[in-house]
Structures are given as structure tokens and as C-alpha cells.
Design an enzyme around this catalytic site. Structure first.
Site: not given
Ligand code: NAP
Length: 527
Positions: A241-242, A246, A265, A301, A392
Site C-alpha cells: 500500500g502507501s 507502511g 511493499e 506499483c 509516487e
Molecule cells: P493504504 O492507505 O496504505 O492502506 C492499505 C492498508 O493499510 C489498508 O488496510 C488500510 O486500512 C491500512 N492502513 C492505512 N493507514 C494505516 C495506519 N495508519 N495504520 C495501520 N493501517 C493503516 O493504501 P490504499 O488505501 O490502498 O491506497 C492509498 C494510496 O496508497 C494510493 O493512493 C496510492 O498512493 C498508494 N498505493 C500504492 C500501491 C503500490 O503498489 N505502490 C498500492 C496501493 C496503494 P483502511 O482500509 O482502514 O484504510
């Protein structure tokens, strides 16, 4: 089958929570079936206590038993039929062919790990038998192999609702390693997670694995996710994820009394170095890069978010050809409204940076939920000074860095942060001339590609999907391919261990023969 919105606490369904959320169709804003109950702290603890007890039993299952379990999960996922595809389509806005392909990849990964277990050599069993008569000191009997770490916490990724989610690569590799798994469902595709979790639980029961081998909970990452990571039972974390989330989890895991590894990742902009000879056919190059930049609305990604080239007349022609290709791309619906919003904000921030010019954009603006493709350019001298340009932009966006000369090109490369991939485009005759630049690029990435586009990740033994920080928290491991199993094991040496306690993989043929005579239940098949 209806979506109930409860949590899988081991094999039981439970919904104690006073908080729940619904998921809305991004286009119509109509609520989809299911009211997803956020797991209470009680439920999380119960799932993790069960997982802890399950570990004692699950780690003793033979590799063949675990292989059958993984194959049964794959079978049960396929048994969900079109209901699964329809639910993922409505939750992720991804098209049917992409999702059918992703389902194929998901069951393929499970079967790939099953094959790895059946072959068995991945455990690196190493035996130094005793030398009782060695002088001046005898040698003990020493036997080492990779053993499972314990309970693994998996966070689902929004951009791969099947292949990097409930039964995705992290779950498959952890279960293959002998580790129970607790999944924190992603809030954008909780219904998909529930269907897949149901399939896994069916396999747990069919294969007689202990309850707690697998659990899945809904709820916010900040609350439920963080509670899981801080729980004593958890031994490792798999995350995609983000960078923000991470890193939050990585730091948190290091504040524990017993810190644990977090295999996160995170973002990558996947630099692509165009050598001068790559621009011999600008039309072909522009078409393939426009396709890769906008594939899946840029939500991969491995999206080519950065192109680096030396300034010359051919680069000017490439820019015009790329503009023509990008103009034609229709804005596509993104995974969720929050990702669409983040794309707009991040893209606007990137193109507002000093010295940045938009060189290509889609003609149509698209709806609020859609991502409009944009490519900008910036001088190498500006790029080196401005770390914001390396952030990114998750979506159909790329930045062309134009370098004045080879010195500047080297500075741009050395200024790069860690990446999942790096790509080199050019003719063979130029590869030697630019070898120092290519090796400098290799220092930055987990996978280096030649003459292709970075999107597309083969799931196989030799894949490396991970890279130096901040692409991932530990560049020594991969989250794709059979190597992913190595994240969830540790080497253990058994010294002078009684044969009856030795893991089967560490017994020699004679010891196995004796064992078969003593206990007929150990047939060849169970080894
Ligand atoms: P995310 O915000 O990183 O969320 C991924 C997971 O982590 C979700 O289950 C989320 O829970 C949890 N999470 C979020 N913030 C957290 C925290 N502070 N403490 C613990 N867990 C937490 O990613 P996303 O929602 O999929 O997408 C958001 C952004 O991430 C995108 O706009 C993009 O920029 C980036 N992204 C990058 C990739 C890549 O492969 N590089 C892939 C996906 C996303 P919740 O469901 O409760 O939010």
C-alpha cells in the site's frame, strides 16, 4: 450467497462491534450488499489467541498436507464462480477480463506454493552427522532447516483485490511456510474479502486444519490493524500500500517489546532510462510507453512514473509522439473515490513544482471518479534538487527528466530513491558505453529490465518484487514468486535431537525407515 459483514474469528463468524461501514458503488453511489462490522478488540484478541494455539498444530503438518490445503483453497475460490467476479467488479471498478486474469493468478500462486512444498528442497535442510571419534573433540549431530516464524498479519492491497489480498501472495506464502494468518480486510473491497475468506475457511475445515489457522477481520487500519500488529502473538507483517501506512506499521512494530519484521511493499516510480538509440523509433516507443503509463488507470506499483533521457532532437520528436498517444486515452474509473481524489491532488502537486511543464494529457477530462492521463517534463537540474518530484503519483502519470549531458544523467540516477524496478531502453551496442549508468541504476532497484515496459510481474521462482527503501522495508526479500516464503521462516539448528522429535525433512533415509516400521501412519505419501 449473501454478504453478512461479520468477522471470521478462526472458523466462527462474529460481529460484536458497535461500528460498521458500507461500501458504495463509485459511479452510482448506491450501497452494495453488506454492513461490515469492525472487529472489536475482544474479537481481534480471540482470533490471535486461536492463531497462537493453531500454530502449534499447523507447523507440525507435513509439507504434503499443507500443499493439499493450499490446493483446496484454490479449488474453493474457483467454486465461488461468477459471484466473486461480480462482487470484485462492483467494489474495485476493474473490468471482468482483468479480474478473471487476477483470479487465475491468485489460484495459480496457491498451486505454485503447493508445488514448492511437494518438491520440498526450499527448506534448505542441511545435515552434519555426528563425528564421535573426531580428535581432539567429537562433533555433535547438527541439522538445520527453515522453520515457520509464527502468526502472520496480512494487510490487503486496494489495487489487487484478489492477487494481493485475502488469499493473495502474502497469505499463500505464509500458509505455505507453516504460519497461521490473520487478514485485515481492505475497506474498499470488504465483500470480496469476505467471499474469499469463506473459501479459505471451507478449506481449513475440509483439510482438518485447526481453527485459527486463518482469520479475517474488518475495521480501520489505524485501530484494528494496529492492534493486530502490536499483539504478542504476531511474528511478522505482510503489507502492500502507501508509504505512509507502511512506515507507520513498520515504526509501530519496532516499538513492541519484541520487535517483529514488517515486509511492506510501498511506493515506486520505476525509472526508465532511454539511451539515445532507444529513440530510433520514437513512434513505437511512444505507443508502448503510453500504453504502460495508462494501463489499469496507472494503478500498478510497477507503473513507469519516471522517464530519464538525454536532451536531443529525437527526444523532441518522442515528446510529440507521446502527446499524440496520451491524448487518445480515455480517462478510466479508479479503484475508489479516495484513490481518485488522491490522484488528482498528487498530480496537481507534481505539476506545480518549479520548472515542471505538462507535455501530454488526455483530451477528455473525465468524471470525478476517473483518472485523466498526464505526462510532465522537467530539467535534470531541477529534478536533482527537488525530492517532491520523486513522490509516487498513483495513477496514469509520468514525468520525463531531460538531462543536459552525461554528468547530469549520472547525478539524476544517483539521486534516485529505492525502486521496485528500473528499465533500460536502447540498442545492444550502446549498453557497454552506458554500463556505468546501468550499474548505478541497478543499485536502486530490485529488478532491472531491458527493452520492455515495467508493468507486468511474472509469478515465478526467479522474480524479485521488492527493492531498496522506500520501495520496500527489506530489499533482501520478494513479495512475489516462490521466494516470498522466505519472509516467514527462520533457520533452526537441531543439535543431537532425538529422531522422534526431528522434523521429517531432517531425517535421513535409515531414520525414516525405522520410523515407518514403528509407526505405519507415516507412509511415503505423508513425507
Ligand atoms: P493504504 O492507505 O496504505 O492502506 C492499505 C492498508 O493499510 C489498508 O488496510 C488500510 O486500512 C491500512 N492502513 C492505512 N493507514 C494505516 C495506519 N495508519 N495504520 C495501520 N493501517 C493503516 O493504501 P490504499 O488505501 O490502498 O491506497 C492509498 C494510496 O496508497 C494510493 O493512493 C496510492 O498512493 C498508494 N498505493 C500504492 C500501491 C503500490 O503498489 N505502490 C498500492 C496501493 C496503494 P483502511 O482500509 O482502514 O484504510
Amino acid at each position: 450467497m449473501s454478504i453478512h459483514g461479520k468477522n471470521f474469528i478462526g472458523n466462527d463468524l462474529s460481529a460484536q462491534g458497535d461500528k460498521s461501514n458500507k461500501i458504495y458503488d463509485i459511479n452510482s453511489n448506491i450501497a452494495l450488499e453488506g454492513d461490515f462490522s469492525h472487529a472489536t478488540s475482544n474479537e481481534v484478541s480471540k482470533a490471535l489467541d486461536l492463531a497462537s494455539s493453531a500454530f502449534v498444530v499447523y507447523k507440525q503438518k507435513s509439507q504434503i498436507q499443507r500443499a493439499v490445503f493450499l490446493e483446496t483453497i484454490a479449488e474453493e475460490i474457483m467454486n465461488l464462480g461468477d459471484e466473486l467476479i461480480l462482487r470484485v467488479m462492483s467494489e474495485s471498478n476493474l473490468p471482468r477480463p482483468r479480474l478473471e486474469g487476477e483470479r487465475g493468478r491468485t489460484v495459480g500462486q496457491l498451486k505454485m506454493f503447493a508445488n514448492l512444498l511437494r518438491e520440498g528442497s526450499w527448506v534448505e535442510a542441511t545435515i552434519d552427522t555426528a563425528l564421535p571419534n573426531r580428535a581432539p573433540l567429537p562433533r555433535n549431530d547438527l541439522r538445520k532447516m527453515l522453520r515457520p516464524l509464527g502468526v502472520v498479519s496480512v494487510f490487503e492491497a486496494s489495487n489487487f483485490p484478489l492477487a494481493f489480498s485475502c488469499a493473495g501472495g502474502d497469505t499463500a506464502s505464509a500458509l505455505a511456510a507453516g504460519c497461521p494468518v490473520i487478514v485485515k480486510a481492505h475497506s474498499s473491497h470488504s465483500g470480496t474479502s469476505e467471499l474469499v475468506a469463506g473459501a479459505i475457511i471451507k478449506a481449513v475445515i475440509k483439510c482438518d486444519m485447526p481453527s485459527g489457522t486463518f482469520s479475517m477481520v474488518h475495521g480501520s487500519g489505524r485501530v484494528v490493524g494496529q492492534q493486530i500488529v502490536m499483539h504478542d502473538a504476531v511474528c511478522a507483517v505482510g503489507f502492500t500500500g502507501s508509504t505512509y501506512a507502511g512506515m507507520e506499521l513498520y515504526k509501530l512494530a519496532n516499538t513492541r517489546k519484541h520487535p517483529i519484521p514488517v515486509f511492506a511493499e510501498m511506493g515506486s516510480i520505476n525509472p526508465c532510462l532511454f539511451l539515445p538509440s532507444a529513440l530510433n523509433d520514437t513512434k513505437k516507443l511512444a505507443a508502448s510507453y503510453a500504453f504502460s503509463i495508462t494501463l489499469g488507470a496507472g494503478q500498478f506499483c510497477t507503473n513507469p512514473g519516471l522517464i530519464i533521457a538525454l536532451k536531443d532532437e529525437k527526444l523532441e520528436i518522442f515528446k510529440k509522439d507521446l502527446a499524440q498517444e496520451i491524448e487518445k486515452v480515455k480517462p478510466a474509473t479508479m479503484l475508489s473515490s479516495s484513490i481518485a481524489k488522491a490522484y488528482k491532488e498528487n498530480k496537481d502537486k507534481a505539476i506545480a513544482q518549479h520548472g515542471t511543464t505538462v507535455i501530454a494529457q488526455a483530451l477528455e477530462d473525465g468524471m470525478i471518479s476517473e483518472g485523466k492521463a498526464i505526462v510532465a517534463s522537467v530539467a535534470g537540474s531541477e529534478f536533482i534538487k527537488n525530492p517532491t518530484l520523486q513522490e509516487e503519483v498513483f495513477g496514469p502519470y509520468s514525468l520525463l527528466v531531460e538531462c543536459e549531458n552525461k554528468d547530469e544523467l549520472m547525478q539524476v540516477i544517483t539521486s534516485l530513491e529505492g525502486q521496485l524496478t528500473a528499465t533500460v531502453m536502447g540498442e545492444d551496442y550502446e549498453m557497454d558505453e552506458f554500463s556505468s549508468y546501468i550499474y548505478a541504476l541497478e543499485n536502486k532497484a530490485g529488478r532491472i529490465l531491458f527493452n520492455s515496459v515495467p508493468t507486468g510481474v511474472e509469478v515465478c521462482h526467479s522474480m524479485q518484487h521488492g527493492g531498496p527503501f522506500p520501495a520496500a522495508t527489506d530489499a533482501r526479500f520478494t513479495s512475489v514468486g516462490t521466494g516470498a516464503i522466505k519472509r516467514f521462516v527462520r533457520p533452526v539448528c537441531f543439535q543431537d535431537c532425538p529422531v522422534s522429535l526431528l522434523p521429517l525433512e531432517l531425517r535421513d533415509e535409515n531414520e525414516l525407515k525405522i520410523l515407518r516400521m514403528v509407526d505405519d501412519s507415516y507412509s511415503n505419501e505423508s513425507l
